[in-house]
Enzyme design. Structure first.
Site, PDB file in Angstrom:
ATOM      1  N   ARG A 103     -15.141 -26.957  11.726  1.00  0.00           N
ATOM      2  CA  ARG A 103     -15.587 -27.516  10.438  1.00  0.00           C
ATOM      3  C   ARG A 103     -15.621 -26.423   9.374  1.00  0.00           C
ATOM      4  O   ARG A 103     -15.290 -26.680   8.216  1.00  0.00           O
ATOM      5  CB  ARG A 103     -16.949 -28.186  10.589  1.00  0.00           C
ATOM      6  CG  ARG A 103     -16.832 -29.557  11.273  1.00  0.00           C
ATOM      7  CD  ARG A 103     -18.100 -29.953  12.001  1.00  0.00           C
ATOM      8  NE  ARG A 103     -19.179 -30.299  11.105  1.00  0.00           N
ATOM      9  CZ  ARG A 103     -20.476 -30.329  11.472  1.00  0.00           C
ATOM     10  NH1 ARG A 103     -20.815 -30.007  12.709  1.00  0.00           N
ATOM     11  NH2 ARG A 103     -21.391 -30.673  10.610  1.00  0.00           N
TER      12      ARG A 103
ATOM     13  N   ARG B 138     -26.138 -35.408  17.020  1.00  0.00           N
ATOM     14  CA  ARG B 138     -24.777 -35.395  16.454  1.00  0.00           C
ATOM     15  C   ARG B 138     -23.880 -34.523  17.313  1.00  0.00           C
ATOM     16  O   ARG B 138     -24.113 -33.327  17.438  1.00  0.00           O
ATOM     17  CB  ARG B 138     -24.806 -34.838  15.028  1.00  0.00           C
ATOM     18  CG  ARG B 138     -25.088 -35.866  13.981  1.00  0.00           C
ATOM     19  CD  ARG B 138     -25.102 -35.256  12.603  1.00  0.00           C
ATOM     20  NE  ARG B 138     -23.808 -34.709  12.194  1.00  0.00           N
ATOM     21  CZ  ARG B 138     -23.550 -34.309  10.958  1.00  0.00           C
ATOM     22  NH1 ARG B 138     -24.482 -34.394  10.028  1.00  0.00           N
ATOM     23  NH2 ARG B 138     -22.363 -33.827  10.651  1.00  0.00           N
TER      24      ARG B 138
ATOM     25  N   ARG C 296     -30.153 -28.377  14.765  1.00  0.00           N
ATOM     26  CA  ARG C 296     -30.113 -29.761  14.290  1.00  0.00           C
ATOM     27  C   ARG C 296     -29.516 -30.673  15.347  1.00  0.00           C
ATOM     28  O   ARG C 296     -29.988 -31.780  15.567  1.00  0.00           O
ATOM     29  CB  ARG C 296     -29.311 -29.843  12.979  1.00  0.00           C
ATOM     30  CG  ARG C 296     -29.254 -31.231  12.379  1.00  0.00           C
ATOM     31  CD  ARG C 296     -28.664 -31.234  10.983  1.00  0.00           C
ATOM     32  NE  ARG C 296     -27.207 -31.191  10.993  1.00  0.00           N
ATOM     33  CZ  ARG C 296     -26.446 -31.174   9.885  1.00  0.00           C
ATOM     34  NH1 ARG C 296     -27.013 -31.152   8.699  1.00  0.00           N
ATOM     35  NH2 ARG C 296     -25.133 -31.146   9.979  1.00  0.00           N
TER      36      ARG C 296
ATOM     37  N   LYS D 107     -27.406 -29.429   2.270  1.00  0.00           N
ATOM     38  CA  LYS D 107     -27.040 -30.370   1.194  1.00  0.00           C
ATOM     39  C   LYS D 107     -27.868 -31.655   1.286  1.00  0.00           C
ATOM     40  O   LYS D 107     -28.447 -32.095   0.305  1.00  0.00           O
ATOM     41  CB  LYS D 107     -25.541 -30.729   1.266  1.00  0.00           C
ATOM     42  CG  LYS D 107     -24.614 -29.534   1.135  1.00  0.00           C
ATOM     43  CD  LYS D 107     -23.151 -29.973   1.055  1.00  0.00           C
ATOM     44  CE  LYS D 107     -22.612 -30.612   2.310  1.00  0.00           C
ATOM     45  NZ  LYS D 107     -22.423 -29.693   3.448  1.00  0.00           N
TER      46      LYS D 107
ATOM     47  N   ARG E  10     -14.317 -33.042  -0.798  1.00  0.00           N
ATOM     48  CA  ARG E  10     -14.102 -31.960   0.169  1.00  0.00           C
ATOM     49  C   ARG E  10     -12.672 -31.440   0.105  1.00  0.00           C
ATOM     50  O   ARG E  10     -12.339 -30.509   0.826  1.00  0.00           O
ATOM     51  CB  ARG E  10     -14.366 -32.488   1.565  1.00  0.00           C
ATOM     52  CG  ARG E  10     -15.718 -32.100   2.164  1.00  0.00           C
ATOM     53  CD  ARG E  10     -15.772 -32.703   3.540  1.00  0.00           C
ATOM     54  NE  ARG E  10     -16.696 -32.130   4.456  1.00  0.00           N
ATOM     55  CZ  ARG E  10     -17.892 -32.644   4.752  1.00  0.00           C
ATOM     56  NH1 ARG E  10     -18.347 -33.694   4.119  1.00  0.00           N
ATOM     57  NH2 ARG E  10     -18.623 -32.093   5.695  1.00  0.00           N
TER      58      ARG E  10
HETATM   59  P1  AMP Z   1     -21.169 -34.223   6.987  1.00  0.00           P
HETATM   60  O1  AMP Z   1     -22.295 -35.109   7.404  1.00  0.00           O
HETATM   61  O2  AMP Z   1     -21.048 -34.143   5.484  1.00  0.00           O
HETATM   62  O3  AMP Z   1     -21.209 -32.877   7.634  1.00  0.00           O
HETATM   63  O4  AMP Z   1     -19.816 -34.928   7.471  1.00  0.00           O
HETATM   64  C1  AMP Z   1     -19.539 -35.131   8.853  1.00  0.00           C
HETATM   65  C2  AMP Z   1     -18.067 -35.411   9.057  1.00  0.00           C
HETATM   66  O5  AMP Z   1     -17.682 -36.601   8.337  1.00  0.00           O
HETATM   67  C3  AMP Z   1     -17.130 -34.322   8.575  1.00  0.00           C
HETATM   68  O6  AMP Z   1     -16.966 -33.271   9.494  1.00  0.00           O
HETATM   69  C4  AMP Z   1     -15.837 -35.135   8.372  1.00  0.00           C
HETATM   70  O7  AMP Z   1     -15.201 -35.392   9.605  1.00  0.00           O
HETATM   71  C5  AMP Z   1     -16.358 -36.452   7.826  1.00  0.00           C
HETATM   72  N1  AMP Z   1     -16.429 -36.405   6.347  1.00  0.00           N
HETATM   73  C6  AMP Z   1     -17.550 -36.434   5.572  1.00  0.00           C
HETATM   74  N2  AMP Z   1     -17.254 -36.375   4.269  1.00  0.00           N
HETATM   75  C7  AMP Z   1     -15.906 -36.266   4.189  1.00  0.00           C
HETATM   76  C8  AMP Z   1     -14.973 -36.116   3.120  1.00  0.00           C
HETATM   77  N3  AMP Z   1     -15.373 -36.058   1.844  1.00  0.00           N
HETATM   78  N4  AMP Z   1     -13.655 -36.050   3.438  1.00  0.00           N
HETATM   79  C9  AMP Z   1     -13.240 -36.121   4.694  1.00  0.00           C
HETATM   80  N5  AMP Z   1     -14.053 -36.215   5.754  1.00  0.00           N
HETATM   81  C10 AMP Z   1     -15.380 -36.286   5.523  1.00  0.00           C
END
Ligand code: AMP
Length: 369
Positions: A325, A313, A307, A193, A268
């Site tokens: 996740r 991370r 990654r 994404k 989400r």
């Molecule tokens: P990402 O970089 O999009 O994979 O997000 C990393 C982490 O941030 C996720 O595993 C969640 O813990 C938190 N996070 C990101 N976006 C959201 C969202 N829209 N709602 C809730 N938690 C989020």
């Protein structure tokens, strides 16, 4: 439709509708002040046309003067308020003053005005505004006279400007958001994404908002939001909706002049999708399409572990967290597919292959919108 600088505006209020609002303010002030001679003080530049018509509609003795403040830059209120023309302190001593604003939205300029006039020795001062946006107003002070309450739209005309243009229009126009493209980029962690959003953002001149990136930025800077989010993110859980929704809205507000957004990692949950629709709707905006990058779990796990080695991370370095996740995704995010399908806004794209190849698949979908 009219164009001012780079933006299009469409009609919002006719001359007649504006006139009714002006008369309403004039009548309300007259009811309170017809037995004395108030001083109307217009707040420049925006109020000049309103002051002129208000005085013509006010059929009792009155005086007029002006102050000049500045708080707007572009489409969003910067919060910086300067005094460019001082309050005429001597001539208003002991008098009743009515401060005339064209529009009161957040209330930042009003706060400065109240502060300025509280330091003078007027008998009393009241606040009158032609337009008022109750949905964004901080509610700090009572507004004594309001011509018309309006939704939170960016308006120009009848004294109000967009970067100084539009003040001479007789009618009021609102920013036309229909030319905006707002995309939700959808997919499991590791689907690509963020990578694809980077390409689409420059291709279509959009603002990319990644909620994951905003959280990580806050964690890195040790903000209150970061500290709160960290405990959830470290486990691979979702951060609570109310926190995430508020944060997302702030990010959109900060970029009010964007020509569109790519929402990455948001929504989400169904609650987030509903909140996004309601929020965009209040701004005369909408989600145009949700594009989903599809890939199977085993490929995604390999990508994420790779990654994790580079990015550091912690949620990418542990297979158990990654699987958690995915579970969060299957349980909470996957139902959004039918949410957007129900609105005919869901497009599925194969997320496996060369990066450029996948970008082309996405462009093919977006160009057809
Ligand atoms: P990402 O970089 O999009 O994979 O997000 C990393 C982490 O941030 C996720 O595993 C969640 O813990 C938190 N996070 C990101 N976006 C959201 C969202 N829209 N709602 C809730 N938690 C989020």
């Amino acid at each position: 439709m009219i164009k001012l600088h780079d933006k299009h505006f469409r009609p919002f209020l006719s001359q007649e509708e504006v006139k009714v609002a002006v008369q309403k303010v004039a009548d309300a002030i007259a009811a309170d002040y017809k037995d004395e001679t108030p001083i109307f003080i217009g707040v420049l530049n925006g109020s000049f046309m309103f002051v002129s018509d208000l005085l013509k509609a006010y059929e009792h003795p009155c005086e007029v003067s002006f102050v000049k403040l500045s708080s707007y830059s572009g489409l969003t209120s910067t919060g910086i308020v300067e005094t460019l023309l001082e309050v005429p302190s001597e001539s208003i001593k002991g008098r009743s003053v009515i401060i005339i604003e064209d529009i009161i939205d957040t209330g930042r300029t009003l706060k400065e005005l109240v502060h300025l006039f509280s330091k003078t020795n007027v008998r009393e001062f009241k606040i009158a505004t032609l337009f008022h946006k109750p949905s964004v107003y901080n509610g700090e002070y009572n507004i004594d006279y309001v011509g018309m309450e309006i939704p939170d739209k960016f308006i120009v005309g009848y004294g109000l400007d967009y970067n100084e243009l539009g003040r001479n229009l007789k009618e009021v126009y609102q920013l036309n958001q229909n030319t905006m493209i707002n995309l939700v980029i959808f997919g499991k962690p590791g689907a690509g994404k963020g990578t694809q959003a980077e390409f689409l953002k420059s291709e279509y001149n959009l603002k990319h908002i990644s909620t994951g990136d905003v959280f990580r930025y806050n964690i890195k800077n040790g903000t209150e939001l970061g500290i709160l989010a960290k405990s959830y993110i470290d486990k691979g859980d979702l951060v609570p909706d109310e926190v995430t929704i508020k944060m997302l809205e702030d990010e959109v507000e900060k970029n009010a002049d964007a020509s569109g957004f790519i929402f990455d990692g948001f929504p989400r949950t169904t609650a987030q999708a509903e909140a996004l629709d309601a929020f965009l709707d209040s701004k005369d905006m909408q989600v145009n399409a949700t594009v989903a990058l599809e890939a199977n779990d085993e490929i995604l796990i390999q990508r994420l572990l790779e990654r994790g080695k580079v990015s550091g991370r912690s949620d990418d370095q542990d297979e158990a967290k990654i699987r958690n996740r995915f579970e969060e995704y299957n349980e909470k995010t996957a139902p959004l597919k039918s949410y957007y399908e129900g609105k005919n806004k869901f497009y599925s794209v194969n997320g496996i292959g060369e990066i450029a190849e996948i970008t082309n698949r996405l462009k093919a979908v977006i160009d057809k919108l």
